[in-house]
Scaffold this active site. Structure first.
Site, PDB file in Angstrom:
ATOM      1  CB  SER A  69      -6.834  -5.483 139.961  1.00 47.22           C
ATOM      2  OG  SER A  69      -7.944  -5.019 139.226  1.00 47.22           O
ATOM      3  CE1 TYR A  94      -3.917  -1.975 136.703  1.00 48.95           C
ATOM      4  CE2 TYR A  94      -5.779  -3.486 136.583  1.00 48.95           C
ATOM      5  CZ  TYR A  94      -5.048  -2.538 137.272  1.00 48.95           C
ATOM      6  OH  TYR A  94      -5.440  -2.158 138.537  1.00 48.95           O
TER       7      TYR A  94
HETATM    8  P1  NAD Z   1      -2.514   5.945 141.784  1.00 48.19           P
HETATM    9  O1  NAD Z   1      -2.106   6.382 140.414  1.00 48.19           O
HETATM   10  O2  NAD Z   1      -3.214   6.890 142.684  1.00 48.19           O
HETATM   11  O3  NAD Z   1      -1.268   5.402 142.581  1.00 48.19           O
HETATM   12  C1  NAD Z   1      -0.246   4.665 141.984  1.00 48.19           C
HETATM   13  C2  NAD Z   1       0.978   4.810 142.845  1.00 48.19           C
HETATM   14  O4  NAD Z   1       2.043   4.101 142.214  1.00 48.19           O
HETATM   15  C3  NAD Z   1       1.418   6.279 142.962  1.00 48.19           C
HETATM   16  O5  NAD Z   1       1.894   6.520 144.272  1.00 48.19           O
HETATM   17  C4  NAD Z   1       2.548   6.369 141.951  1.00 48.19           C
HETATM   18  O6  NAD Z   1       3.472   7.375 142.270  1.00 48.19           O
HETATM   19  C5  NAD Z   1       3.149   4.983 142.105  1.00 48.19           C
HETATM   20  N1  NAD Z   1       3.988   4.607 140.981  1.00 48.19           N
HETATM   21  C6  NAD Z   1       3.715   4.624 139.659  1.00 48.19           C
HETATM   22  N2  NAD Z   1       4.796   4.271 138.958  1.00 48.19           N
HETATM   23  C7  NAD Z   1       5.772   3.985 139.853  1.00 48.19           C
HETATM   24  C8  NAD Z   1       7.125   3.581 139.755  1.00 48.19           C
HETATM   25  N3  NAD Z   1       7.706   3.384 138.561  1.00 48.19           N
HETATM   26  N4  NAD Z   1       7.835   3.424 140.887  1.00 48.19           N
HETATM   27  C9  NAD Z   1       7.279   3.651 142.109  1.00 48.19           C
HETATM   28  N5  NAD Z   1       5.997   4.048 142.264  1.00 48.19           N
HETATM   29  C10 NAD Z   1       5.264   4.203 141.150  1.00 48.19           C
HETATM   30  O7  NAD Z   1      -3.360   4.615 141.554  1.00 48.19           O
HETATM   31  P2  NAD Z   1      -4.170   3.687 142.562  1.00 48.19           P
HETATM   32  O8  NAD Z   1      -5.522   3.564 141.996  1.00 48.19           O
HETATM   33  O9  NAD Z   1      -3.989   4.097 143.957  1.00 48.19           O
HETATM   34  O10 NAD Z   1      -3.435   2.290 142.298  1.00 48.19           O
HETATM   35  C11 NAD Z   1      -2.681   1.622 143.283  1.00 48.19           C
HETATM   36  C12 NAD Z   1      -2.720   0.129 143.011  1.00 48.19           C
HETATM   37  O11 NAD Z   1      -4.053  -0.336 143.158  1.00 48.19           O
HETATM   38  C13 NAD Z   1      -2.263  -0.253 141.611  1.00 48.19           C
HETATM   39  O12 NAD Z   1      -1.494  -1.430 141.666  1.00 48.19           O
HETATM   40  C14 NAD Z   1      -3.570  -0.500 140.896  1.00 48.19           C
HETATM   41  O13 NAD Z   1      -3.429  -1.387 139.840  1.00 48.19           O
HETATM   42  C15 NAD Z   1      -4.403  -1.093 142.021  1.00 48.19           C
HETATM   43  N6  NAD Z   1      -5.848  -1.024 141.795  1.00 48.19           N
HETATM   44  C16 NAD Z   1      -6.485   0.173 141.663  1.00 48.19           C
HETATM   45  C17 NAD Z   1      -7.855   0.190 141.462  1.00 48.19           C
HETATM   46  C18 NAD Z   1      -8.636   1.475 141.332  1.00 48.19           C
HETATM   47  O14 NAD Z   1      -9.804   1.414 140.982  1.00 48.19           O
HETATM   48  N7  NAD Z   1      -8.057   2.619 141.619  1.00 48.19           N
HETATM   49  C19 NAD Z   1      -8.570  -1.010 141.379  1.00 48.19           C
HETATM   50  C20 NAD Z   1      -7.888  -2.212 141.503  1.00 48.19           C
HETATM   51  C21 NAD Z   1      -6.521  -2.208 141.723  1.00 48.19           C
END
Ligand code: NAD
Length: 257
Positions: free
Chosen positions: A139, A152
């Site tokens: 991130s 985080y």
């Molecule tokens: P999201 O909530 O859409 O997806 C998260 C995924 O992780 C889902 O598929 C969920 O089922 C899974 N998950 C959660 N807990 C879990 C567990 N215990 N075991 C297995 N799977 C689990 O969120 P996202 O925004 O797609 O985030 C995905 C990644 O990207 C994360 O690591 C997040 O930190 C990172 N990220 C997101 C953003 C953003 O702006 N959305 C920015 C930077 C980084």
């Protein structure tokens, strides 16, 4: 770029960025393994649809990324792992003195420790195959901080640190390990933060998006899951064979500020 014949495991991929990255990898020809902690019909249907759309072998394997043994079992059950995308992640926002310990532990386990366990389990498979790509979805918060996101930010900085170490350990092998550092991407994880922020600041949705969420994202646009999929595919390409141990920001200029 064809990834035909490669197996890609994407943790946390029944939604958001993980799902988007899995789709793009399948479009590039990889057999994908989708994952989350649920075991619903729709999880398996999602994988079947991706397989049908792309003509690849797409599967869904349930494993809870908060548990080390299940992280390792995911890799073992998949049976092959040429491309590992450590993506599973959750968020909790709270001042440090009120940060619930169970939330801290869950974020560190899912966002950071899971990448340790999956990488450790995948390494012998990559070495046996003579090729491997590890892509950690970190991130902008792996490079910089924001208030109220202690767990985080700690976890994502940890992932960036581990990325460098794994890259050094595999530097003389045809295996690379890199981290992608997205800015804001409009996924369920971010969508969930909007209603509370609207209330907190007494703002419209539009104002929250532009002036709170995207305040530090100079482009004033969300990055997309397709762009993150494309960046992952680039890191799997021959052009990226000497790119290892580094971070690629996909953040509309956030970390240039
Ligand atoms: P999201 O909530 O859409 O997806 C998260 C995924 O992780 C889902 O598929 C969920 O089922 C899974 N998950 C959660 N807990 C879990 C567990 N215990 N075991 C297995 N799977 C689990 O969120 P996202 O925004 O797609 O985030 C995905 C990644 O990207 C994360 O690591 C997040 O930190 C990172 N990220 C997101 C953003 C953003 O702006 N959305 C920015 C930077 C980084």
């Amino acid at each position: 770029m064809s990834l035909a014949g490669k197996t890609a495991i994407i943790t946390g991929s029944n939604s958001g960025i993980g799902l988007g990255v899995a789709r793009e990898l399948a479009k590039a020809g990889a057999d994908v393994v989708l994952n989350s902690f649920t075991d619903r019909d729709e999880d398996h249907t999602l994988a079947a649809e991706i397989g049908k759309e792309t003509g690849t072998n797409a599967r869904y394997i349930k494993a809870d990324m908060s548990k080390g043994d299940e992280c390792r079992a995911l890799i073992e059950q998949a049976g092959a792992c040429d491309i590992l995308v450590n993506n599973a992640g959750i968020q909790h926002v709270s001042p440090i003195d009120q940060f619930p310990t169970d939330k801290w532990d869950a974020i560190i386990a899912i966002n950071m420790n899971s990448a340790f366990h999956t990488t450790a389990a995948a390494m012998p498979m990559m070495r046996a195959a003579g090729w491997g790509r590890i892509v950690n979805i970190a991130s902008a918060h792996g490079l910089t901080a924001s208030p109220f996101k202690a767990a985080y930010v700690a976890a994502k900085h940890g992932v960036v640190g581990m990325t460098k170490t794994v890259a050094l350990e595999t530097a003389q092998e045809p295996i690379t390990c890199n981290a992608i550092c997205p800015g804001y991407v409009l996924t369920p994880l971010v969508e969930a933060q909007i209603p509370n922020t609207m209330k907190e600041y007494n703002m419209s949705r539009e104002d929250v998006v532009k002036n709170v969420l995207l305040e530090r994202q100079p482009s004033k646009e969300f990055a997309t899951v397709e762009q993150l999929g494309g960046t992952t595919i680039f890191l799997c390409s021959d052009a990226a064979a000497q790119i290892t141990g580094t971070t690629i920001s996909v953040d509309g200029g956030w970390t240039a500020l």
